[in-house]
Design an enzyme around this catalytic site. Structure first.
Site, PDB file in Angstrom:
ATOM      1  N   ARG A   1       0.850  -1.253   0.116  1.00 29.33           N
ATOM      2  CA  ARG A   1       0.068   0.029  -0.052  1.00 29.33           C
ATOM      3  C   ARG A   1       0.772   1.312  -0.016  1.00 29.33           C
ATOM      4  NH1 ARG A   1      -2.513  -3.166  -1.330  1.00 29.33           N
ATOM      5  NH2 ARG A   1      -4.245  -4.161  -0.712  1.00 29.33           N
TER       6      ARG A   1
ATOM      7  N   GLU B   1      -3.451   3.725   6.927  1.00 31.58           N
ATOM      8  CA  GLU B   1      -3.449   3.649   5.561  1.00 31.58           C
ATOM      9  C   GLU B   1      -4.393   4.773   4.863  1.00 31.58           C
ATOM     10  OE1 GLU B   1      -4.541  -0.184   3.849  1.00 31.58           O
ATOM     11  OE2 GLU B   1      -5.682   0.493   2.263  1.00 31.58           O
TER      12      GLU B   1
ATOM     13  N   CYS C   1     -10.268   1.086   4.178  1.00 32.32           N
ATOM     14  CA  CYS C   1      -9.486   0.491   5.141  1.00 32.32           C
ATOM     15  C   CYS C   1      -8.746   1.784   5.811  1.00 32.32           C
ATOM     16  CB  CYS C   1      -8.518  -0.364   4.997  1.00 32.32           C
ATOM     17  SG  CYS C   1      -9.215  -1.930   4.743  1.00 32.32           S
TER      18      CYS C   1
HETATM   19  C1  LIG Z   1     -15.492   1.244  -0.090  1.00 26.99           C
HETATM   20  C2  LIG Z   1     -14.142   1.526  -0.257  1.00 26.99           C
HETATM   21  C3  LIG Z   1     -13.235   0.475  -0.703  1.00 26.99           C
HETATM   22  C4  LIG Z   1     -11.868   0.283  -0.649  1.00 26.99           C
HETATM   23  N1  LIG Z   1     -11.319  -0.926  -0.888  1.00 26.99           N
HETATM   24  C5  LIG Z   1      -9.945  -0.793  -1.184  1.00 26.99           C
HETATM   25  C6  LIG Z   1      -9.049  -1.816  -1.771  1.00 26.99           C
HETATM   26  O1  LIG Z   1      -9.721  -2.825  -1.541  1.00 26.99           O
HETATM   27  N2  LIG Z   1      -7.718  -1.710  -1.762  1.00 26.99           N
HETATM   28  C7  LIG Z   1      -7.282  -0.362  -1.497  1.00 26.99           C
HETATM   29  O2  LIG Z   1      -5.889  -0.562  -2.086  1.00 26.99           O
HETATM   30  N3  LIG Z   1      -7.966   0.672  -1.374  1.00 26.99           N
HETATM   31  C8  LIG Z   1      -9.077   0.588  -1.265  1.00 26.99           C
HETATM   32  N4  LIG Z   1      -9.898   1.672  -0.982  1.00 26.99           N
HETATM   33  C9  LIG Z   1      -9.123   2.784  -0.633  1.00 26.99           C
HETATM   34  C10 LIG Z   1      -9.082   3.846  -1.801  1.00 26.99           C
HETATM   35  O3  LIG Z   1     -10.353   3.632  -2.729  1.00 26.99           O
HETATM   36  C11 LIG Z   1      -8.006   3.749  -2.931  1.00 26.99           C
HETATM   37  O4  LIG Z   1      -6.750   3.819  -1.995  1.00 26.99           O
HETATM   38  C12 LIG Z   1      -7.641   4.492  -3.928  1.00 26.99           C
HETATM   39  O5  LIG Z   1      -6.621   3.895  -4.884  1.00 26.99           O
HETATM   40  C13 LIG Z   1      -7.519   6.005  -3.728  1.00 26.99           C
HETATM   41  O6  LIG Z   1      -7.784   6.655  -5.025  1.00 26.99           O
HETATM   42  P1  LIG Z   1      -7.967   8.228  -4.837  1.00 26.99           P
HETATM   43  O7  LIG Z   1      -8.041   8.618  -6.297  1.00 26.99           O
HETATM   44  O8  LIG Z   1      -9.252   8.523  -4.218  1.00 26.99           O
HETATM   45  O9  LIG Z   1      -6.636   8.825  -4.009  1.00 26.99           O
HETATM   46  P2  LIG Z   1      -6.874   9.922  -3.036  1.00 26.99           P
HETATM   47  O10 LIG Z   1      -7.500   9.630  -1.769  1.00 26.99           O
HETATM   48  O11 LIG Z   1      -7.424  11.223  -3.729  1.00 26.99           O
HETATM   49  O12 LIG Z   1      -5.328  10.119  -2.913  1.00 26.99           O
HETATM   50  C14 LIG Z   1      -4.616   9.126  -2.330  1.00 26.99           C
HETATM   51  C15 LIG Z   1      -3.122   9.619  -2.120  1.00 26.99           C
HETATM   52  O13 LIG Z   1      -2.536   9.788  -3.569  1.00 26.99           O
HETATM   53  C16 LIG Z   1      -2.172  11.046  -3.765  1.00 26.99           C
HETATM   54  N5  LIG Z   1      -2.269  11.043  -5.236  1.00 26.99           N
HETATM   55  C17 LIG Z   1      -3.650  11.066  -5.777  1.00 26.99           C
HETATM   56  N6  LIG Z   1      -3.629  11.443  -7.056  1.00 26.99           N
HETATM   57  C18 LIG Z   1      -2.228  11.676  -7.507  1.00 26.99           C
HETATM   58  C19 LIG Z   1      -1.434  11.984  -8.504  1.00 26.99           C
HETATM   59  N7  LIG Z   1      -2.036  12.128  -9.861  1.00 26.99           N
HETATM   60  N8  LIG Z   1      -0.072  12.090  -8.678  1.00 26.99           N
HETATM   61  C20 LIG Z   1       0.373  11.998  -7.311  1.00 26.99           C
HETATM   62  N9  LIG Z   1      -0.154  11.882  -6.158  1.00 26.99           N
HETATM   63  C21 LIG Z   1      -1.498  11.647  -6.207  1.00 26.99           C
HETATM   64  C22 LIG Z   1      -2.756  11.869  -2.937  1.00 26.99           C
HETATM   65  O14 LIG Z   1      -1.945  13.250  -2.745  1.00 26.99           O
HETATM   66  C23 LIG Z   1      -2.698  11.168  -1.582  1.00 26.99           C
HETATM   67  O15 LIG Z   1      -1.648  11.150  -0.971  1.00 26.99           O
HETATM   68  C24 LIG Z   1     -11.338   1.429  -0.535  1.00 26.99           C
HETATM   69  C25 LIG Z   1     -11.939   2.633  -0.248  1.00 26.99           C
HETATM   70  C26 LIG Z   1     -13.502   2.763  -0.365  1.00 26.99           C
HETATM   71  C27 LIG Z   1     -14.155   3.826   0.077  1.00 26.99           C
END
Ligand SMILES: Cc1cc2nc3c(=O)[nH]c(=O)nc-3n(C[C@H](O)[C@H](O)[C@H](O)COP(=O)(O)OP(=O)(O)OC[C@H]3O[C@@H](n4cnc5c(N)ncnc54)[C@H](O)[C@@H]3O)c2cc1C
Length: 298
Positions: free
Chosen positions: A171, A291, A221
């Site tokens: 992660r 996380e 998580c």
């Molecule tokens: C119901 C649910 C289920 C989930 N299940 C999982 C799972 O099974 N496995 C899992 O790994 N995660 C899971 N997640 C967590 C989440 O969905 C993932 O971690 C997802 O990949 C985050 O993407 P985001 O675009 O929302 O990132 P954000 O939350 O917007 O950002 C996360 C991080 O990435 C950085 N970031 C985002 N975009 C960029 C970019 N273009 N360049 C540089 N940095 C960037 C941000 O600054 C931040 O530090 C779940 C979440 C929910 C709500």
């Protein structure tokens, strides 16, 4: 409020005092001083340039599905990736701009008879966020299929990076500090028939629905698993399921999720999460690592 700020030859729209709840899937968080919504690489570069010229801390916002922005907000410039869209497929490589949803990338891969992303079906958020956090599920992570990424470095240079042994861990990614992921390419496997992939995708999403993952807003998580242990199991063993604080609730169906009721604040979420952490430490002597990403000052 939107102001047109002229920066060198380019113009970018910079919104001021923007309410983060408009972007957050859990509708929490304060205001960000400045925010841009670039739709091109040039606009990304101009945004970063603006932050440097004005000595502003830079925040990168994907779908915010794994990020808690605190109620005090963000004192700096945020770049939202929501308008950075576009997917291309060449042979067995699928490439997407960072703001594409992971779900759309998976769907496009399947439409193009490319296998390898099915296990990640149902993870919300963008492909940029998924790469940054090395998102994964069912024994598959982005790092397993990562081919390359185009990133913008803080000195505004653009670099292409390829997979390497030390680029990812559980992660987490080890991309150059403060780099902006502009696009991501994944190498997949070409298959003749995509019907099994369609079925698998549906099954993985159904599994998530069956355990109530989408019933209430959450950030997924809260804590990383202290491998080989499960954070959810430790929290459950402390009897914390259902514990609540001002509308933030330790989920009954998955102890490592905190769900939020309407009008819950980000700080209430964090207070509850810290309490959970404390209890797990008291009982097992294990410090859980977050996380979720926490942005802003408490
Ligand atoms: C119901 C649910 C289920 C989930 N299940 C999982 C799972 O099974 N496995 C899992 O790994 N995660 C899971 N997640 C967590 C989440 O969905 C993932 O971690 C997802 O990949 C985050 O993407 P985001 O675009 O929302 O990132 P954000 O939350 O917007 O950002 C996360 C991080 O990435 C950085 N970031 C985002 N975009 C960029 C970019 N273009 N360049 C540089 N940095 C960037 C941000 O600054 C931040 O530090 C779940 C979440 C929910 C709500």
């Amino acid at each position: 409020m939107v102001s047109n700020v002229s920066i060198l030859e380019e113009k970018i729209n910079i919104h001021t005092n923007y309410d983060i709840t408009l972007l957050s899937p859990i509708k929490c968080g304060g205001k960000v001083k400045y925010i841009t919504f670039p739709s091109t690489l040039d606009e990304v570069i101009e945004s970063i340039k603006f932050s440097k010229q004005n000595d502003l801390k830079l925040f990168i916002l994907g779908g915010l599905t794994n990020t808690l922005v605190l109620d005090s907000g963000l004192d700096g410039l945020a770049i939202s990736t929501k308008n950075l869209k576009g997917i291309t497929v060449k042979d067995d490589v699928i490439s997407a701009k960072c703001g594409e949803s992971l779900s759309h990338v998976i769907q496009s891969a399947i439409n193009n008879n490319l296998s390898g992303l099915e296990q990640l079906s149902g993870i919300p958020g963008t492909i940029g966020g998924a790469l940054k956090g090395n998102a994964g599920s069912y024994n598959k992570a982005i790092s397993d299929i990562f081919y390359s990424a185009e990133i913008v470095l803080p000195d505004l240079s653009i670099k292409k990076i390829y997979n390497s042994d030390d680029l990812f861990s559980y992660r987490a990614s080890n991309l150059p500090k403060d780099s902006f992921i502009y696009s991501v390419s994944l190498r997949l496997n070409k298959v003749d028939d995509n019907k099994p992939l369609i079925k698998q995708r549906e099954e993985y999403i159904l599994k998530r629905k069956e355990v109530g993952q989408y019933d209430k807003p959450s950030l997924g998580c809260v804590f990383k698993n202290p491998t080989p242990l499960s954070a959810g199991l430790l929290i459950d063993k402390c009897g914390l399921k259902g514990l609540s604080y001002n509308g933030a609730v330790v989920s009954e169906s998955h102890a490592n999720f905190i769900t939020v009721e309407k009008n819950t604040t980000a700080n209430s979420y964090l207070t509850l999460a810290n309490k959970v952490r404390e209890e797990v430490f008291k009982r097992f002597g294990i410090t859980l690592d977050y996380e979720i990403n926490i942005m802003g000052q408490n």
